[in-house]
Write an enzyme that holds these catalytic residues in place. Structure first.
Site, mmCIF file in Angstrom:
data_model
loop_
_atom_site.group_PDB
_atom_site.id
_atom_site.type_symbol
_atom_site.label_atom_id
_atom_site.label_comp_id
_atom_site.label_asym_id
_atom_site.label_seq_id
_atom_site.Cartn_x
_atom_site.Cartn_y
_atom_site.Cartn_z
ATOM 1 N N SER A 64 0.856 -1.197 0.000
ATOM 2 C CA SER A 64 0.000 0.000 0.000
ATOM 3 C C SER A 64 0.884 1.235 0.000
ATOM 4 C CB SER A 64 -0.854 -0.014 1.269
ATOM 5 O OG SER A 64 -1.425 1.253 1.496
ATOM 6 N N TYR B 59 -0.732 -0.780 10.071
ATOM 7 C CA TYR B 59 -0.861 -1.145 8.657
ATOM 8 C C TYR B 59 0.342 -0.632 7.851
ATOM 9 C CZ TYR B 59 -3.358 -1.407 4.112
ATOM 10 O OH TYR B 59 -3.740 -1.667 2.826
ATOM 11 N N LYS C 231 2.823 -3.027 5.816
ATOM 12 C CA LYS C 231 2.947 -2.888 4.353
ATOM 13 C C LYS C 231 4.352 -2.448 3.949
ATOM 14 C CE LYS C 231 -1.177 -4.093 2.791
ATOM 15 N NZ LYS C 231 -1.357 -5.444 2.210
HETATM 16 N N1 LIG Z 1 -8.704 -0.893 -1.387
HETATM 17 C C1 LIG Z 1 -7.633 -0.113 -1.288
HETATM 18 O O1 LIG Z 1 -7.708 1.107 -1.503
HETATM 19 C C2 LIG Z 1 -6.302 -0.712 -0.925
HETATM 20 C C3 LIG Z 1 -5.179 0.145 -0.907
HETATM 21 C C4 LIG Z 1 -3.932 -0.383 -0.596
HETATM 22 C C5 LIG Z 1 -3.796 -1.729 -0.325
HETATM 23 N N2 LIG Z 1 -4.894 -2.549 -0.324
HETATM 24 C C6 LIG Z 1 -4.688 -3.965 -0.002
HETATM 25 O O2 LIG Z 1 -5.291 -4.764 -0.981
HETATM 26 C C7 LIG Z 1 -5.632 -6.042 -0.396
HETATM 27 C C8 LIG Z 1 -7.081 -6.396 -0.729
HETATM 28 O O3 LIG Z 1 -7.951 -5.444 -0.132
HETATM 29 P P1 LIG Z 1 -9.393 -5.048 -0.736
HETATM 30 O O4 LIG Z 1 -9.431 -3.568 -0.825
HETATM 31 O O5 LIG Z 1 -9.666 -5.859 -1.944
HETATM 32 O O6 LIG Z 1 -10.343 -5.461 0.484
HETATM 33 P P2 LIG Z 1 -11.687 -6.390 0.536
HETATM 34 O O7 LIG Z 1 -12.170 -6.302 1.934
HETATM 35 O O8 LIG Z 1 -12.609 -5.988 -0.579
HETATM 36 O O9 LIG Z 1 -11.129 -7.851 0.205
HETATM 37 C C9 LIG Z 1 -10.193 -8.490 1.063
HETATM 38 C C10 LIG Z 1 -10.568 -9.958 1.193
HETATM 39 O O10 LIG Z 1 -9.583 -10.568 2.067
HETATM 40 C C11 LIG Z 1 -10.291 -11.437 2.957
HETATM 41 N N3 LIG Z 1 -9.521 -11.618 4.198
HETATM 42 C C12 LIG Z 1 -9.319 -10.713 5.192
HETATM 43 N N4 LIG Z 1 -8.621 -11.286 6.175
HETATM 44 C C13 LIG Z 1 -8.381 -12.574 5.810
HETATM 45 C C14 LIG Z 1 -7.718 -13.655 6.411
HETATM 46 N N5 LIG Z 1 -7.185 -13.547 7.635
HETATM 47 N N6 LIG Z 1 -7.630 -14.834 5.738
HETATM 48 C C15 LIG Z 1 -8.199 -14.973 4.508
HETATM 49 N N7 LIG Z 1 -8.864 -13.975 3.895
HETATM 50 C C16 LIG Z 1 -8.948 -12.785 4.541
HETATM 51 C C17 LIG Z 1 -11.623 -10.747 3.220
HETATM 52 O O11 LIG Z 1 -12.601 -11.672 3.687
HETATM 53 C C18 LIG Z 1 -11.939 -10.173 1.844
HETATM 54 O O12 LIG Z 1 -12.727 -11.045 1.069
HETATM 55 C C19 LIG Z 1 -5.352 -5.917 1.094
HETATM 56 O O13 LIG Z 1 -4.069 -6.471 1.384
HETATM 57 C C20 LIG Z 1 -5.321 -4.412 1.306
HETATM 58 O O14 LIG Z 1 -4.576 -4.041 2.427
HETATM 59 C C21 LIG Z 1 -6.139 -2.070 -0.630
#
Ligand SMILES: NC(=O)c1ccc[n+]([C@@H]2O[C@H](COP(=O)([O-])OP(=O)(O)OC[C@H]3O[C@@H](n4cnc5c(N)ncnc54)[C@H](O)[C@@H]3O)[C@@H](O)[C@H]2O)c1
Length: 274
Positions: free
Chosen positions: A152, A165, A169
């Site tokens: 991130s 976080y 990250k």
């Molecule tokens: N959305 C953003 O703006 C953003 C920005 C930077 C980084 N990220 C990173 O991208 C990745 C995906 O996030 P997203 O935005 O798609 O979120 P999201 O909540 O839409 O999807 C994440 C999925 O991971 C699953 N999950 C969470 N903890 C878990 C665990 N312990 N074991 C198995 N599955 C688990 C959740 O059930 C969910 O289905 C994450 O690592 C997040 O930190 C997202």
């Protein structure tokens, strides 16, 4: 011939959001995919969507933070599909607070899911990968494998309210760089993709709405204040948050043969944000 024909991928947290789109994209290019999520229903839905489109997938439901999860995940690929070529460490969530209000539990939980779990998954894959790479080298073949860790911009630049976080990250980016040096000899490309603002459950819900994620029986509030979200979007040169499909595109770049000579890098996928 598709770009990923014959490849086997494991994608954590692929029941929703960015992980789901990564799984669909890899499958659409011919990879057989092991889908994981904490929640069975969304994991199975991703599997069924891949199958309905003519691809191959299976689910490995469970928390990436379980001590034996790495072995289960890797075995699902090796036993289910006969190999392992692509590992995407994507599962995760945020649990924010300013430092004076952040509990040890909050700190540990976020380090566990974003840093310890990827470490255990990759360590569990090491025996299969080293053995396969040695055989391939003896046969005079260069077969590239891929590890893509999801980071991130919080881990690259820091973000107020997210010391846990941001540390996790940033940690995964250090892990990426070290592993790229260890596993170059096995022809494994190890890279990170750092997202800025992608519209998913993590960022979409208004903070004043009652949105929460159920993590192992605990309800953790998610969502971003609409004004904060608007301000964040105004800093993006491309003028808006990214979609999960666009996010998956960045990960896909690190999974295809065209990136075989790129390793140890952190790619920011942020609509032009540094
Ligand atoms: N959305 C953003 O703006 C953003 C920005 C930077 C980084 N990220 C990173 O991208 C990745 C995906 O996030 P997203 O935005 O798609 O979120 P999201 O909540 O839409 O999807 C994440 C999925 O991971 C699953 N999950 C969470 N903890 C878990 C665990 N312990 N074991 C198995 N599955 C688990 C959740 O059930 C969910 O289905 C994450 O690592 C997040 O930190 C997202």
């Amino acid at each position: 011939m598709k770009k990923l024909d014959g490849k086997v991928a494991i994608v954590s947290g692929s029941g929703r959001g960015i992980g789901r789109e990564i799984a669909l994209k890899l499958a659409s290019e011919g990879a057989r995919v092991v889908v994981n999520d904490l929640d069975a229903d969304p994991a199975n839905e991703t599997v069924e969507t891949i199958k309905a489109a003519g691809g191959e997938a299976l689910a490995c439901v469970g928390s990436v933070t379980d001590a034996d999860f790495g072995n289960r995940f890797v075995s699902a690929a090796v036993e289910g599909f006969g190999g392992l070529d692509i590992i995407v460490n994507n599962a995760g969530y945020t649990w924010d607070n300013v430092i004076q209000k952040m509990s040890d539990e909050q700190w540990e939980a976020i380090l566990q899911v974003h840093l310890t779990a990827p470490f255990r998954i990759v360590r569990a894959a090491s025996e299969f990968i080293r053995t396969a790479a040695k055989k391939e080298a003896e046969a005079g073949q260069e077969v590239f494998r891929k590890v893509v860790n999801i980071s991130s911009t919080s881990g690259v630049m820091g973000n107020a309210g997210q010391v846990n976080y941001s540390a996790a990250k940033a940690g995964i980016n250090g892990f990426t760089k070290a592993l790229a040096k260890e596993w170059g000899r096995y022809k494994v490309n190890v890279n990170s993709v750092a997202f800025a603002l992608i519209k998913t459950r993590l960022t979409e819900a208004a903070a004043d709405a009652d949105a929460s994620i159920d993590i192992e029986g605990k309800k953790i509030k998610v969502g971003v204040n609409p004004q904060v979200l608007k301000n964040a979007e105004s800093l993006i040169p491309l003028g808006r948050a990214g979609t999960p499909e666009e996010a998956a595109g960045a990960v896909y770049l690190f999974c295809i043969p065209e990136s075989n000579y790129i390793s140890g890098q952190v790619l920011v996928c942020g609509g032009g944000r540094p």
